[in-house]
Write a protein that holds these residues in place. Structure first.
Motif, short mmCIF file in Angstrom:
data_model
loop_
_atom_site.label_atom_id
_atom_site.label_comp_id
_atom_site.label_asym_id
_atom_site.label_seq_id
_atom_site.Cartn_x
_atom_site.Cartn_y
_atom_site.Cartn_z
N PHE A 4 1.95 0.55 -5.42
CA PHE A 4 0.18 1.31 -6.74
C PHE A 4 1.61 1.09 -7.74
O PHE A 4 0.08 1.01 -9.05
CB PHE A 4 -0.31 1.81 -5.77
CG PHE A 4 -1.07 2.08 -4.58
CD1 PHE A 4 -1.90 1.45 -4.50
CD2 PHE A 4 -1.02 3.08 -3.65
CE1 PHE A 4 -2.54 0.94 -3.38
CE2 PHE A 4 -1.04 2.84 -2.70
CZ PHE A 4 -2.29 1.62 -2.64
N TYR A 33 -7.74 2.33 -0.02
CA TYR A 33 -8.96 3.52 0.97
C TYR A 33 -10.29 3.28 0.58
O TYR A 33 -10.86 3.99 2.32
CB TYR A 33 -8.39 4.86 -0.22
CG TYR A 33 -7.30 5.30 -0.01
CD1 TYR A 33 -6.60 6.14 1.86
CD2 TYR A 33 -6.41 5.10 -0.68
CE1 TYR A 33 -5.29 6.73 1.16
CE2 TYR A 33 -4.65 5.40 -1.10
CZ TYR A 33 -4.14 6.40 0.02
OH TYR A 33 -3.35 6.84 0.21
N TYR A 91 1.21 -1.23 0.38
CA TYR A 91 -0.17 -0.10 0.42
C TYR A 91 0.74 0.77 -0.16
O TYR A 91 -0.04 2.40 0.37
CB TYR A 91 -1.31 0.01 1.26
CG TYR A 91 -1.57 -1.42 1.24
CD1 TYR A 91 -2.24 -2.18 0.68
CD2 TYR A 91 -1.23 -1.30 2.79
CE1 TYR A 91 -3.23 -3.26 0.37
CE2 TYR A 91 -2.20 -3.54 2.72
CZ TYR A 91 -2.89 -3.85 1.50
OH TYR A 91 -4.11 -4.89 1.70
N VAL A 147 -5.42 1.32 -5.47
CA VAL A 147 -5.20 2.35 -4.48
C VAL A 147 -7.44 2.10 -4.64
O VAL A 147 -7.04 2.73 -2.76
CB VAL A 147 -5.65 3.14 -5.77
CG1 VAL A 147 -6.27 4.14 -4.48
CG2 VAL A 147 -3.77 3.54 -5.85
N PRO A 167 3.38 4.03 -2.37
CA PRO A 167 3.46 4.45 -4.01
C PRO A 167 3.84 3.24 -4.86
O PRO A 167 3.03 3.20 -5.58
CB PRO A 167 4.08 5.64 -3.70
CG PRO A 167 3.43 6.51 -2.22
CD PRO A 167 3.32 5.25 -1.31
#
Length: 310
Positions: free
Chosen positions: A24, A106, A19, A102, A21
């Motif tokens: 992703f 979230y 999780y 992503v 950057p």
């Protein structure tokens, strides 16, 4: 000791933090690798499907179609439209898989932590596909025009892009965006939610946690879950797929989207919306299975866990 042994059977752990950057971005790259080549490889199926959707009488069967095309144009003719397919679905794959991870994180972990998981999968996949289709749409428009017009509207991506923008501006590349959303968003919602649910059910049926299986076994589960998901994807999105083909081939200058769809539906009827469904089931089932296999194999190669089964 037993717990340590079970943990050791799973895929090797890498240096990418979940999780983050980088995670992703890796998922987005995995989407490019899984979607671009797989969609390009089934161009012959897609070519015949699109032409038969626009004109059901153009060929008597898929086999006769390929024979006819090959006799006249050889291998390049059978793979006609591969350029916009490769570029468009690479962009779409990056958005579809990257943004799905992503939004799933979230929505499920940050915004709505107590929400039903299936709702999270559906919401995350819909959000991801909404964005991914904005990147896909110009290339899909060119591909469909190339494949459904005889003689061809254009012979390559660059020629098609130039002709569309010269006559209609950039807006001409997006005139099929709404039906594309109508096709792809339900498709992707079924693809991801069914896949995640199927994989979870497979591991539940097997009676052991995912981590107790090695990487090859886990990616095998991904392949099976992907094929099952692909069948549902093809069925739910097929009418919109037919309409996308018809709109890009037959929408008249200045005609609104709703007016064009109403006119086209009046010509083909409800039955016409299902032209080419068996071919699409074969294509999408196989396509989706290999996409999940490639995507999860790529994640495993980076030391990341496969999708689903948590």
């Amino acid at each position: 000791m037993a717990a340590t042994k079970i943990q050791g059977r799973g895929p090797p752990k890498g240096n990418i933090e979940l999780y983050s950057p980088t995670y992703f971005a890796a998922c987005g790259l995995g989407g490019i690798i899984s979607c671009g080549p797989t969609h390009t490889s089934v161009t012959p199926l897609d070519l015949v499907k699109c032409r038969r959707q626009v004109d059901p009488h153009i060929y008597t069967s898929n086999l006769s179609a390929w024979r006819s095309i090959f006799a006249k144009e050889g291998i390049p003719g059978v793979f006609f439209g591969w350029g916009p397919t490769a570029v468009g679905y690479s962009f779409q794959g990056a958005g579809k898989y990257g943004f799905y991870e992503v939004f799933k994180y979230y929505y499920g972990e940050k915004l709505f932590p107590n929400t039903n998981k299936t709702l999270v999968y559906l919401g995350a996949s819909a959000s991801a596909e909404f964005l991914a289709d904005i990147a896909l749409c110009p290339f899909e428009a060119i591909k469909v025009r190339m494949q459904t017009t005889l003689p061809p509207y254009a012979h390559g991506l660059r020629e098609g892009w130039t002709k569309v923008t010269a006559k209609e501006g950039v807006a001409g590349l997006y005139k099929g965006l709404y039906p594309l959303w109508g096709r792809q968003i339900p498709y992707t919602m079924v693809k991801f939610a069914t896949f995640e649910t199927t994989v979870n059910q497979i591991y539940k049926t097997l009676g052991k946690p995912k981590e107790s299986y090695n990487a090859l076994q886990q990616t095998g589960v991904s392949f099976l879950g992907g094929y099952i998901a692909g069948i549902g994807c093809a069925a739910i999105s097929h009418p919109a797929d037919v309409m996308v083909s018809k709109l890009n081939a037959d929408r008249q200058p200045g005609e609104s989207g709703m007016k064009a769809m109403s006119r086209i539906y009046g010509n083909i009827g409800f039955r016409g919306l299902w032209n080419g469904l068996p071919v699409r089931i074969a294509m999408i089932g196989t396509l989706t299975a290999f996409q999940w296999l490639i995507y999860d194999s790529f994640k495993v190669s980076l030391g990341l866990p496969t999708t689903g089964g948590h």
